[in-house]
Design an enzyme around this catalytic site. Structure first.
Site, PDB file in Angstrom:
ATOM      1  N   ASP A  67      -0.563   6.400  -5.156  1.00 37.67           N
ATOM      2  CA  ASP A  67      -1.751   7.344  -5.366  1.00 37.67           C
ATOM      3  C   ASP A  67      -0.951   8.571  -6.286  1.00 37.67           C
ATOM      4  O   ASP A  67       0.093   8.861  -5.995  1.00 37.67           O
ATOM      5  CB  ASP A  67      -2.043   7.947  -4.201  1.00 37.67           C
ATOM      6  CG  ASP A  67      -2.490   7.069  -2.989  1.00 37.67           C
ATOM      7  OD1 ASP A  67      -3.587   6.426  -3.270  1.00 37.67           O
ATOM      8  OD2 ASP A  67      -1.683   7.017  -2.021  1.00 37.67           O
TER       9      ASP A  67
ATOM     10  N   HIS B 233       0.657  -1.128  -0.037  1.00 37.43           N
ATOM     11  CA  HIS B 233       0.089  -0.013  -0.089  1.00 37.43           C
ATOM     12  C   HIS B 233       0.911   1.324   0.016  1.00 37.43           C
ATOM     13  O   HIS B 233       1.840   1.336   0.841  1.00 37.43           O
ATOM     14  CB  HIS B 233      -0.719  -0.006   1.221  1.00 37.43           C
ATOM     15  CG  HIS B 233      -1.756   1.022   1.408  1.00 37.43           C
ATOM     16  ND1 HIS B 233      -2.062   1.656   2.427  1.00 37.43           N
ATOM     17  CD2 HIS B 233      -2.755   1.694   0.470  1.00 37.43           C
ATOM     18  CE1 HIS B 233      -2.957   2.683   2.283  1.00 37.43           C
ATOM     19  NE2 HIS B 233      -3.256   2.494   1.150  1.00 37.43           N
TER      20      HIS B 233
ATOM     21  N   GLU C 199      -3.894   4.454  -8.155  1.00 31.27           N
ATOM     22  CA  GLU C 199      -4.967   4.986  -7.869  1.00 31.27           C
ATOM     23  C   GLU C 199      -4.935   6.536  -8.144  1.00 31.27           C
ATOM     24  O   GLU C 199      -4.096   7.309  -7.687  1.00 31.27           O
ATOM     25  CB  GLU C 199      -4.932   4.689  -6.376  1.00 31.27           C
ATOM     26  CG  GLU C 199      -6.399   5.290  -6.001  1.00 31.27           C
ATOM     27  CD  GLU C 199      -6.716   5.859  -4.491  1.00 31.27           C
ATOM     28  OE1 GLU C 199      -6.074   5.222  -3.489  1.00 31.27           O
ATOM     29  OE2 GLU C 199      -7.459   6.593  -4.166  1.00 31.27           O
TER      30      GLU C 199
ATOM     31  N   HIS D 223      -0.340  11.471  -1.829  1.00 30.04           N
ATOM     32  CA  HIS D 223      -1.790  10.901  -1.513  1.00 30.04           C
ATOM     33  C   HIS D 223      -2.783  12.234  -1.003  1.00 30.04           C
ATOM     34  O   HIS D 223      -3.738  12.217  -1.498  1.00 30.04           O
ATOM     35  CB  HIS D 223      -1.696  10.241  -0.156  1.00 30.04           C
ATOM     36  CG  HIS D 223      -3.112   9.552   0.499  1.00 30.04           C
ATOM     37  ND1 HIS D 223      -3.818  10.114   1.162  1.00 30.04           N
ATOM     38  CD2 HIS D 223      -3.538   8.515   0.249  1.00 30.04           C
ATOM     39  CE1 HIS D 223      -4.822   9.675   1.453  1.00 30.04           C
ATOM     40  NE2 HIS D 223      -4.791   8.573   0.934  1.00 30.04           N
TER      41      HIS D 223
ATOM     42  N   GLU E 144       0.872  -0.538  -4.976  1.00 32.53           N
ATOM     43  CA  GLU E 144      -0.477   0.508  -5.232  1.00 32.53           C
ATOM     44  C   GLU E 144       0.262   1.991  -4.767  1.00 32.53           C
ATOM     45  O   GLU E 144       0.857   2.015  -3.718  1.00 32.53           O
ATOM     46  CB  GLU E 144      -1.576   0.295  -4.256  1.00 32.53           C
ATOM     47  CG  GLU E 144      -2.714   1.160  -4.336  1.00 32.53           C
ATOM     48  CD  GLU E 144      -2.770   2.350  -3.251  1.00 32.53           C
ATOM     49  OE1 GLU E 144      -3.771   3.306  -3.347  1.00 32.53           O
ATOM     50  OE2 GLU E 144      -1.871   2.588  -2.360  1.00 32.53           O
TER      51      GLU E 144
END
Ligand code: G3P
Ligand code: MG
Length: 246
Positions: free
Chosen positions: A41, A12, A114, A54, A39
């Site tokens: 952002d 993450h 993301e 993020h 993952e």
């Protein structure tokens, strides 16, 4: 749209809790520990260039101030995105999306991007990210977003790159929303995955992935319920070498 082979685990925000989030140091660490998926952002700078971060504000994770969307890339590139996490990461840069994509390609990682648009920039962010990944290797990238507008824009420009719709709590009309965007998968907060929802997803043949899972028992329950993948901060807790399910 092409299919996608989910890795069982995504690190993450790059390197989970072991490295500053959304940095190349984190991505490299995930790879060193045997993770096959990360993952990250992604948001746009003031001049419209995609970077890994993020929050809309720079304050929590960097030594900068103000908003990402009001800061040009040249300035973002000078920021320290490592020191707030730990002085051992001092000088770690805030990466451009293309640097992260190159890094993942070199390390053989699949990356879930993301798309995290700042307020009012959903279409532009989706379009820009889509443009960066449209010509990539099949299986290298999975796009996801809480923003349906961002995913729709990404789809227009990169129709072959697989997409997943991201929810915290999953709304009752999830199936229509997924098919409206031709999404391959659904990602949701682990605490909102009810047994009924898991059964409905299994019955519909929709792969699902849950965030953010930092306990072994929770992970076991979610895999038992049919999760294709989990997002974790606890890179130390799991063995990422378990065979992937394709
Ligand atoms: O993509 C899954 C997860 O990262 C969504 O939550 O806030 O950590 O980006 P967040
Ligand atoms: Mg995320």
């Amino acid at each position: 749209m092409a299919g996608y082979c989910y890795p069982r685990l995504f690190a993450h925000r790059g390197g989970g809790a072991l490295a500053p989030e959304n940095t190349l140091a984190g991505i490299r660490l995930a790879a060193r520990l045997g993770y096959r998926g990360v993952e990250v952002d992604v948001m746009l700078s003031q001049d419209g260039l995609p970077v890994l971060i993020h929050d809309e504000s720079l304050a929590r994770t960097t030594d900068g101030a103000g908003d990402v969307a009001r800061t040009p890339l040249a300035e973002l590139s000078r920021l320290d995105a490592g020191s707030r996490f730990h002085r051992a990461f001092a000088g770690e840069p805030l990466p451009r999306l293309e640097d992260a994509l190159d890094c993942c390609a070199r390390l053989g990682l699949t990356v879930n991007i993301e798309i995290k648009p700042a307020a009012g920039l959903a279409e532009e962010t989706g379009r820009t990210v889509g443009g960066r990944v449209a010509a990539g290797e099949p299986g290298a990238v999975l796009l996801s977003s809480f923003s349906e507008a961002a995913l729709a824009a990404a789809r227009l420009i990169a129709p072959a790159v697989p997409r997943a719709l991201l929810f915290e709590a999953v709304p009752p009309d999830w199936q229509g929303r997924l098919s409206g965007l031709d999404c391959l998968g659904l990602h949701c907060a682990a605490r909102h995955l009810s047994p009924e929802l898991a059964a409905a997803l299994r019955a519909a043949g929709i792969p699902f992935a849950c965030y953010t899972v930092n306990e072994a028992a929770t992970a076991a329950g979610l895999f038992e319920a049919g999760a294709a993948a989990l997002f974790t901060d606890r890179l130390d807790l799991f063995d990422p070498r378990n065979p992937d399910r394709c």
